[in-house]
Design a protein around this motif. Structure first.
Motif, PDB file in Angstrom:
ATOM      1  N   LEU A   1     108.823  35.629 -21.324  1.00  0.00           N
ATOM      2  CA  LEU A   1     108.500  35.800 -19.913  1.00  0.00           C
ATOM      3  C   LEU A   1     109.681  35.454 -19.016  1.00  0.00           C
ATOM      4  O   LEU A   1     110.329  34.421 -19.192  1.00  0.00           O
ATOM      5  N   ASN A   2     109.941  36.333 -18.045  1.00  0.00           N
ATOM      6  CA  ASN A   2     110.900  36.008 -17.006  1.00  0.00           C
ATOM      7  C   ASN A   2     110.330  34.922 -16.099  1.00  0.00           C
ATOM      8  O   ASN A   2     109.108  34.785 -15.964  1.00  0.00           O
ATOM      9  N   GLU A   3     111.205  34.176 -15.465  1.00  0.00           N
ATOM     10  CA  GLU A   3     110.731  33.154 -14.539  1.00  0.00           C
ATOM     11  C   GLU A   3     110.148  33.819 -13.297  1.00  0.00           C
ATOM     12  O   GLU A   3     110.601  34.885 -12.866  1.00  0.00           O
ATOM     13  N   PRO A   4     109.130  33.208 -12.701  1.00  0.00           N
ATOM     14  CA  PRO A   4     108.452  33.823 -11.553  1.00  0.00           C
ATOM     15  C   PRO A   4     109.352  34.040 -10.350  1.00  0.00           C
ATOM     16  O   PRO A   4     109.069  34.909  -9.523  1.00  0.00           O
ATOM     17  N   CYS A   5     110.424  33.269 -10.231  1.00  0.00           N
ATOM     18  CA  CYS A   5     111.334  33.467  -9.102  1.00  0.00           C
ATOM     19  C   CYS A   5     111.924  34.881  -9.105  1.00  0.00           C
ATOM     20  O   CYS A   5     112.161  35.473  -8.042  1.00  0.00           O
ATOM     21  N   LEU A   6     112.179  35.424 -10.285  1.00  0.00           N
ATOM     22  CA  LEU A   6     112.713  36.785 -10.359  1.00  0.00           C
ATOM     23  C   LEU A   6     111.717  37.787  -9.787  1.00  0.00           C
ATOM     24  O   LEU A   6     112.094  38.730  -9.080  1.00  0.00           O
TER      25      LEU A   6
ATOM     26  N   ILE B   1     101.243  33.419  -6.426  1.00  0.00           N
ATOM     27  CA  ILE B   1     101.746  34.161  -7.585  1.00  0.00           C
ATOM     28  C   ILE B   1     101.112  33.549  -8.829  1.00  0.00           C
ATOM     29  O   ILE B   1     100.953  32.325  -8.920  1.00  0.00           O
ATOM     30  N   GLU B   2     100.727  34.400  -9.778  1.00  0.00           N
ATOM     31  CA  GLU B   2     100.113  33.910 -11.006  1.00  0.00           C
ATOM     32  C   GLU B   2     100.402  34.879 -12.142  1.00  0.00           C
ATOM     33  O   GLU B   2     100.735  36.049 -11.921  1.00  0.00           O
ATOM     34  N   LEU B   3     100.278  34.390 -13.356  1.00  0.00           N
ATOM     35  CA  LEU B   3     100.431  35.234 -14.535  1.00  0.00           C
ATOM     36  C   LEU B   3      99.152  36.042 -14.737  1.00  0.00           C
ATOM     37  O   LEU B   3      98.044  35.500 -14.663  1.00  0.00           O
TER      38      LEU B   3
ATOM     39  N   PHE C   1     102.101  41.218 -20.004  1.00  0.00           N
ATOM     40  CA  PHE C   1     101.862  40.236 -18.965  1.00  0.00           C
ATOM     41  C   PHE C   1     102.652  40.638 -17.732  1.00  0.00           C
ATOM     42  O   PHE C   1     103.727  41.241 -17.825  1.00  0.00           O
ATOM     43  N   CYS C   2     102.110  40.320 -16.573  1.00  0.00           N
ATOM     44  CA  CYS C   2     102.781  40.588 -15.304  1.00  0.00           C
ATOM     45  C   CYS C   2     102.689  39.357 -14.421  1.00  0.00           C
ATOM     46  O   CYS C   2     101.812  38.495 -14.611  1.00  0.00           O
ATOM     47  N   TRP C   3     103.603  39.274 -13.476  1.00  0.00           N
ATOM     48  CA  TRP C   3     103.465  38.308 -12.398  1.00  0.00           C
ATOM     49  C   TRP C   3     102.725  39.008 -11.269  1.00  0.00           C
ATOM     50  O   TRP C   3     103.197  40.015 -10.732  1.00  0.00           O
ATOM     51  N   LEU C   4     101.538  38.505 -10.942  1.00  0.00           N
ATOM     52  CA  LEU C   4     100.730  39.048  -9.858  1.00  0.00           C
ATOM     53  C   LEU C   4     101.075  38.291  -8.579  1.00  0.00           C
ATOM     54  O   LEU C   4     100.913  37.066  -8.511  1.00  0.00           O
TER      55      LEU C   4
ATOM     56  N   LEU D   1      98.359  43.789  -3.667  1.00  0.00           N
ATOM     57  CA  LEU D   1      98.636  42.967  -4.840  1.00  0.00           C
ATOM     58  C   LEU D   1      99.758  43.634  -5.615  1.00  0.00           C
ATOM     59  O   LEU D   1      99.635  44.790  -6.025  1.00  0.00           O
ATOM     60  N   PHE D   2     100.843  42.927  -5.815  1.00  0.00           N
ATOM     61  CA  PHE D   2     102.010  43.469  -6.523  1.00  0.00           C
ATOM     62  C   PHE D   2     102.030  42.929  -7.954  1.00  0.00           C
ATOM     63  O   PHE D   2     102.007  41.706  -8.155  1.00  0.00           O
ATOM     64  N   TYR D   3     102.080  43.839  -8.926  1.00  0.00           N
ATOM     65  CA  TYR D   3     102.150  43.458 -10.333  1.00  0.00           C
ATOM     66  C   TYR D   3     103.564  43.736 -10.839  1.00  0.00           C
ATOM     67  O   TYR D   3     103.990  44.895 -10.909  1.00  0.00           O
ATOM     68  N   VAL D   4     104.282  42.670 -11.200  1.00  0.00           N
ATOM     69  CA  VAL D   4     105.661  42.788 -11.658  1.00  0.00           C
ATOM     70  C   VAL D   4     105.705  42.474 -13.155  1.00  0.00           C
ATOM     71  O   VAL D   4     105.251  41.401 -13.584  1.00  0.00           O
ATOM     72  N   ASN D   5     106.216  43.398 -13.941  1.00  0.00           N
ATOM     73  CA  ASN D   5     106.297  43.210 -15.390  1.00  0.00           C
ATOM     74  C   ASN D   5     107.031  41.903 -15.700  1.00  0.00           C
ATOM     75  O   ASN D   5     108.159  41.687 -15.257  1.00  0.00           O
ATOM     76  N   ALA D   6     106.372  41.012 -16.444  1.00  0.00           N
ATOM     77  CA  ALA D   6     106.938  39.690 -16.723  1.00  0.00           C
ATOM     78  C   ALA D   6     108.063  39.732 -17.743  1.00  0.00           C
ATOM     79  O   ALA D   6     108.738  38.717 -17.949  1.00  0.00           O
TER      80      ALA D   6
END
Length: 260
Positions: free
Chosen positions: A167-172, A191-193, A202-205, A225-230
Protein backbone atom coordinates in the motif's frame (compact mmCIF):
# COMPACT_ATOMS: atom_id res chain seq x y z
CA UNK A 1 -24.08 1.91 -2.22
CA UNK A 2 -25.17 -1.29 -0.51
CA UNK A 3 -28.49 -1.14 1.29
CA UNK A 4 -27.57 -3.10 4.43
CA UNK A 5 -27.97 -2.52 8.11
CA UNK A 6 -24.58 -1.30 9.13
CA UNK A 7 -22.69 0.30 11.93
CA UNK A 8 -19.74 2.35 10.84
CA UNK A 9 -17.13 2.25 13.55
CA UNK A 10 -14.81 5.22 13.15
CA UNK A 11 -11.45 5.23 14.84
CA UNK A 12 -8.76 7.82 14.27
CA UNK A 13 -5.52 5.95 13.57
CA UNK A 14 -2.25 7.02 15.08
CA UNK A 15 -0.12 8.61 12.37
CA UNK A 16 3.23 8.06 14.04
CA UNK A 17 5.62 6.81 11.38
CA UNK A 18 3.46 7.93 8.45
CA UNK A 19 4.59 10.61 6.04
CA UNK A 20 3.24 13.92 7.26
CA UNK A 21 0.99 16.01 5.04
CA UNK A 22 -2.03 18.26 5.31
CA UNK A 23 -5.21 16.42 6.36
CA UNK A 24 -3.37 13.21 7.38
CA UNK A 25 -4.99 13.59 10.81
CA UNK A 26 -8.31 12.80 9.07
CA UNK A 27 -7.22 9.21 8.41
CA UNK A 28 -9.81 6.80 9.86
CA UNK A 29 -10.48 3.10 10.17
CA UNK A 30 -11.66 1.90 6.77
CA UNK A 31 -14.52 -0.39 5.86
CA UNK A 32 -17.70 -1.12 7.76
CA UNK A 33 -18.95 -3.49 10.41
CA UNK A 34 -22.01 -4.24 8.27
CA UNK A 35 -24.43 -7.10 8.65
CA UNK A 36 -27.31 -8.16 6.43
CA UNK A 37 -29.79 -8.23 9.31
CA UNK A 38 -30.43 -6.96 12.81
CA UNK A 39 -32.08 -10.21 13.85
CA UNK A 40 -28.99 -11.97 15.17
CA UNK A 41 -27.19 -13.31 18.23
CA UNK A 42 -23.49 -12.43 18.58
CA UNK A 43 -20.87 -14.87 19.82
CA UNK A 44 -17.32 -14.15 20.90
CA UNK A 45 -14.41 -15.57 18.87
CA UNK A 46 -11.31 -13.84 20.16
CA UNK A 47 -11.55 -15.06 23.75
CA UNK A 48 -13.72 -18.11 23.32
CA UNK A 49 -11.81 -20.04 25.99
CA UNK A 50 -11.99 -17.25 28.56
CA UNK A 51 -15.43 -15.71 28.56
CA UNK A 52 -16.26 -13.54 31.55
CA UNK A 53 -20.01 -13.49 31.92
CA UNK A 54 -21.49 -10.08 32.66
CA UNK A 55 -25.03 -9.05 33.48
CA UNK A 56 -25.71 -8.34 29.83
CA UNK A 57 -24.36 -11.73 28.68
CA UNK A 58 -22.98 -10.07 25.55
CA UNK A 59 -21.50 -11.52 23.47
CA UNK A 60 -22.26 -15.18 24.15
CA UNK A 61 -19.67 -17.93 24.51
CA UNK A 62 -19.18 -19.50 21.08
CA UNK A 63 -18.91 -22.92 22.74
CA UNK A 64 -22.72 -22.94 22.77
CA UNK A 65 -22.63 -23.47 19.00
CA UNK A 66 -19.13 -24.81 18.37
CA UNK A 67 -20.28 -27.85 16.37
CA UNK A 68 -21.63 -25.34 13.84
CA UNK A 69 -19.17 -22.50 14.28
CA UNK A 70 -16.06 -24.69 13.94
CA UNK A 71 -17.27 -25.79 10.51
CA UNK A 72 -18.08 -22.23 9.38
CA UNK A 73 -14.78 -20.84 10.68
CA UNK A 74 -12.93 -23.55 8.75
CA UNK A 75 -14.86 -22.69 5.57
CA UNK A 76 -14.13 -19.00 6.12
CA UNK A 77 -10.44 -19.75 6.44
CA UNK A 78 -10.49 -21.85 3.27
CA UNK A 79 -12.22 -19.06 1.34
CA UNK A 80 -9.82 -16.35 2.56
CA UNK A 81 -6.67 -18.41 1.97
CA UNK A 82 -7.84 -19.50 -1.49
CA UNK A 83 -8.65 -15.91 -2.51
CA UNK A 84 -5.54 -14.36 -0.97
CA UNK A 85 -2.95 -16.46 0.87
CA UNK A 86 -2.15 -17.79 4.32
CA UNK A 87 -0.06 -14.73 5.18
CA UNK A 88 -3.04 -12.44 4.59
CA UNK A 89 -5.28 -14.72 6.66
CA UNK A 90 -2.80 -14.72 9.55
CA UNK A 91 -2.87 -10.92 9.64
CA UNK A 92 -6.62 -10.85 10.22
CA UNK A 93 -8.11 -10.47 13.67
CA UNK A 94 -11.53 -12.09 13.96
CA UNK A 95 -13.97 -10.37 16.25
CA UNK A 96 -17.64 -11.16 16.51
CA UNK A 97 -19.34 -14.22 15.05
CA UNK A 98 -23.02 -13.50 14.34
CA UNK A 99 -25.80 -15.98 13.76
CA UNK A 100 -28.45 -14.33 11.56
CA UNK A 101 -31.93 -15.79 11.98
CA UNK A 102 -34.86 -15.61 9.51
CA UNK A 103 -37.55 -12.98 10.14
CA UNK A 104 -39.95 -15.69 11.32
CA UNK A 105 -37.67 -16.41 14.31
CA UNK A 106 -37.06 -13.80 16.99
CA UNK A 107 -33.37 -13.86 17.93
CA UNK A 108 -33.43 -13.73 21.72
CA UNK A 109 -30.64 -14.12 24.24
CA UNK A 110 -30.72 -17.06 26.61
CA UNK A 111 -33.06 -19.32 24.58
CA UNK A 112 -31.14 -22.57 24.38
CA UNK A 113 -33.32 -23.96 21.59
CA UNK A 114 -32.02 -21.20 19.31
CA UNK A 115 -28.54 -22.72 19.57
CA UNK A 116 -29.73 -25.82 17.71
CA UNK A 117 -28.93 -24.14 14.45
CA UNK A 118 -29.77 -27.09 12.22
CA UNK A 119 -33.43 -26.33 12.99
CA UNK A 120 -33.28 -22.88 11.37
CA UNK A 121 -32.34 -21.35 8.05
CA UNK A 122 -29.55 -19.21 9.47
CA UNK A 123 -26.55 -17.48 7.96
CA UNK A 124 -23.27 -16.63 9.66
CA UNK A 125 -21.42 -13.32 9.62
CA UNK A 126 -17.81 -12.99 10.77
CA UNK A 127 -16.14 -9.68 11.51
CA UNK A 128 -12.48 -9.28 10.46
CA UNK A 129 -9.97 -6.50 11.01
CA UNK A 130 -7.00 -6.24 8.65
CA UNK A 131 -3.86 -4.33 9.69
CA UNK A 132 -1.04 -3.35 7.37
CA UNK A 133 1.81 -1.07 8.43
CA UNK A 134 -0.39 0.89 10.81
CA UNK A 135 -3.42 1.10 8.50
CA UNK A 136 -6.65 -0.67 9.49
CA UNK A 137 -9.59 -1.97 7.49
CA UNK A 138 -12.66 -3.74 8.89
CA UNK A 139 -14.96 -6.04 6.95
CA UNK A 140 -17.55 -8.74 7.45
CA UNK A 141 -18.10 -11.93 5.47
CA UNK A 142 -21.39 -13.84 5.40
CA UNK A 143 -21.71 -17.60 4.93
CA UNK A 144 -24.70 -19.89 4.50
CA UNK A 145 -25.29 -23.10 6.45
CA UNK A 146 -23.15 -25.05 3.99
CA UNK A 147 -20.18 -22.75 4.44
CA UNK A 148 -20.56 -20.95 1.10
CA UNK A 149 -19.58 -17.30 1.13
CA UNK A 150 -22.68 -15.31 0.10
CA UNK A 151 -21.63 -11.72 0.75
CA UNK A 152 -19.68 -9.40 -1.53
CA UNK A 153 -15.92 -9.67 -1.95
CA UNK A 154 -14.18 -7.43 0.56
CA UNK A 155 -10.51 -7.90 -0.30
CA UNK A 156 -8.45 -8.54 -3.47
CA UNK A 157 -7.90 -11.81 -5.29
CA UNK A 158 -4.16 -12.45 -4.91
CA UNK A 159 -3.86 -14.39 -8.17
CA UNK A 160 -5.02 -11.32 -10.13
CA UNK A 161 -3.26 -8.72 -8.00
CA UNK A 162 -0.24 -10.21 -6.16
CA UNK A 163 0.96 -6.73 -5.12
CA UNK A 164 -2.27 -5.77 -3.34
CA UNK A 165 -0.70 -5.52 0.13
CA UNK A 166 1.99 -3.07 -0.97
CA UNK A 167 0.00 0.00 0.00
CA UNK A 168 1.09 3.52 -0.82
CA UNK A 169 0.98 5.97 2.05
CA UNK A 170 -2.26 7.97 2.26
CA UNK A 171 -0.42 11.27 1.80
CA UNK A 172 0.21 10.32 -1.83
CA UNK A 173 -3.52 9.82 -2.36
CA UNK A 174 -4.37 13.07 -0.58
CA UNK A 175 -1.94 15.02 -2.73
CA UNK A 176 -3.19 13.29 -5.87
CA UNK A 177 -6.79 14.29 -5.21
CA UNK A 178 -5.98 17.84 -4.12
CA UNK A 179 -4.03 18.41 -7.34
CA UNK A 180 -6.93 17.19 -9.49
CA UNK A 181 -8.99 19.92 -11.18
CA UNK A 182 -12.19 18.14 -10.13
CA UNK A 183 -11.33 18.73 -6.47
CA UNK A 184 -10.63 22.44 -6.88
CA UNK A 185 -11.86 24.64 -3.97
CA UNK A 186 -12.99 21.58 -2.00
CA UNK A 187 -12.03 20.34 1.48
CA UNK A 188 -11.38 16.89 2.95
CA UNK A 189 -13.88 15.25 5.30
CA UNK A 190 -11.90 12.03 5.85
CA UNK A 191 -9.67 9.44 4.20
CA UNK A 192 -9.89 5.69 4.80
CA UNK A 193 -8.82 2.39 3.29
CA UNK A 194 -11.54 0.84 1.11
CA UNK A 195 -11.91 -1.95 -1.44
CA UNK A 196 -13.20 -1.74 -5.02
CA UNK A 197 -14.13 -5.11 -6.45
CA UNK A 198 -14.33 -3.63 -9.97
CA UNK A 199 -10.54 -3.22 -10.02
CA UNK A 200 -9.69 -5.93 -7.48
CA UNK A 201 -7.68 -3.52 -5.36
CA UNK A 202 -7.59 -1.62 -2.10
CA UNK A 203 -8.12 2.10 -2.56
CA UNK A 204 -7.79 5.21 -0.48
CA UNK A 205 -11.31 6.64 -0.22
CA UNK A 206 -11.27 10.42 0.17
CA UNK A 207 -14.55 12.11 1.00
CA UNK A 208 -15.28 15.73 0.21
CA UNK A 209 -16.33 17.84 3.19
CA UNK A 210 -19.85 19.24 3.18
CA UNK A 211 -20.29 22.90 4.02
CA UNK A 212 -22.24 23.62 7.18
CA UNK A 213 -25.86 24.64 6.49
CA UNK A 214 -26.57 28.36 6.52
CA UNK A 215 -30.28 28.03 7.14
CA UNK A 216 -32.38 25.99 9.58
CA UNK A 217 -34.38 23.10 8.17
CA UNK A 218 -33.55 20.73 5.33
CA UNK A 219 -30.49 21.57 3.26
CA UNK A 220 -29.67 19.45 0.22
CA UNK A 221 -26.04 18.60 -0.47
CA UNK A 222 -24.01 16.91 -3.18
CA UNK A 223 -20.50 15.67 -2.49
CA UNK A 224 -17.97 13.47 -4.24
CA UNK A 225 -16.07 10.39 -3.07
CA UNK A 226 -12.66 9.91 -4.67
CA UNK A 227 -11.24 6.37 -4.87
CA UNK A 228 -7.46 6.35 -5.39
CA UNK A 229 -5.77 3.02 -6.15
CA UNK A 230 -3.66 2.22 -3.07
CA UNK A 231 -1.02 0.52 -5.23
CA UNK A 232 -0.74 2.77 -8.30
CA UNK A 233 -2.02 6.08 -6.87
CA UNK A 234 -4.40 6.43 -9.83
CA UNK A 235 -7.85 7.97 -9.32
CA UNK A 236 -10.01 5.01 -10.29
CA UNK A 237 -13.51 6.24 -9.51
CA UNK A 238 -15.41 9.33 -8.41
CA UNK A 239 -18.84 8.70 -6.89
CA UNK A 240 -21.42 11.37 -6.24
CA UNK A 241 -23.30 11.20 -2.96
CA UNK A 242 -26.51 13.13 -2.45
CA UNK A 243 -28.23 13.77 0.82
CA UNK A 244 -29.87 16.21 3.17
CA UNK A 245 -28.49 18.06 6.18
CA UNK A 246 -31.02 18.60 8.92
CA UNK A 247 -29.99 21.83 10.66
CA UNK A 248 -31.97 22.50 13.81
CA UNK A 249 -31.22 25.34 16.18
CA UNK A 250 -28.69 24.56 18.85
CA UNK A 251 -27.91 20.99 17.86
CA UNK A 252 -25.13 19.91 15.55
CA UNK A 253 -26.30 19.31 11.96
CA UNK A 254 -27.47 15.78 11.23
CA UNK A 255 -26.52 14.23 7.89
CA UNK A 256 -29.17 12.08 6.24
CA UNK A 257 -28.28 10.16 3.10
CA UNK A 258 -31.00 10.18 0.46
CA UNK A 259 -32.41 6.84 -0.67
CA UNK A 260 -31.58 5.71 -4.18
Amino acid sequence: MRQTFSILIIVVISINGFAQCDDIEKLELGGTYSSRTRNYIPFEIKHKDKIEKEDTFYPYDIKHIEKYSDFILLKAKEYIVERSNIDFYNKLEMGQFQVNYPKSVKAKYGKEKLYKLSNYKVTYWILHTYRNNGFEYAFGLEFDKDGKMISENEFPDFSLNPEFEKLNEPCLALNKVKSDERFKDKKIEFIELAYLDEINSFCWLIKEKTDQPKELGLNHYEIELFYVNANTNKIELIKEQNGTIIACGFEKPKFVKNKD
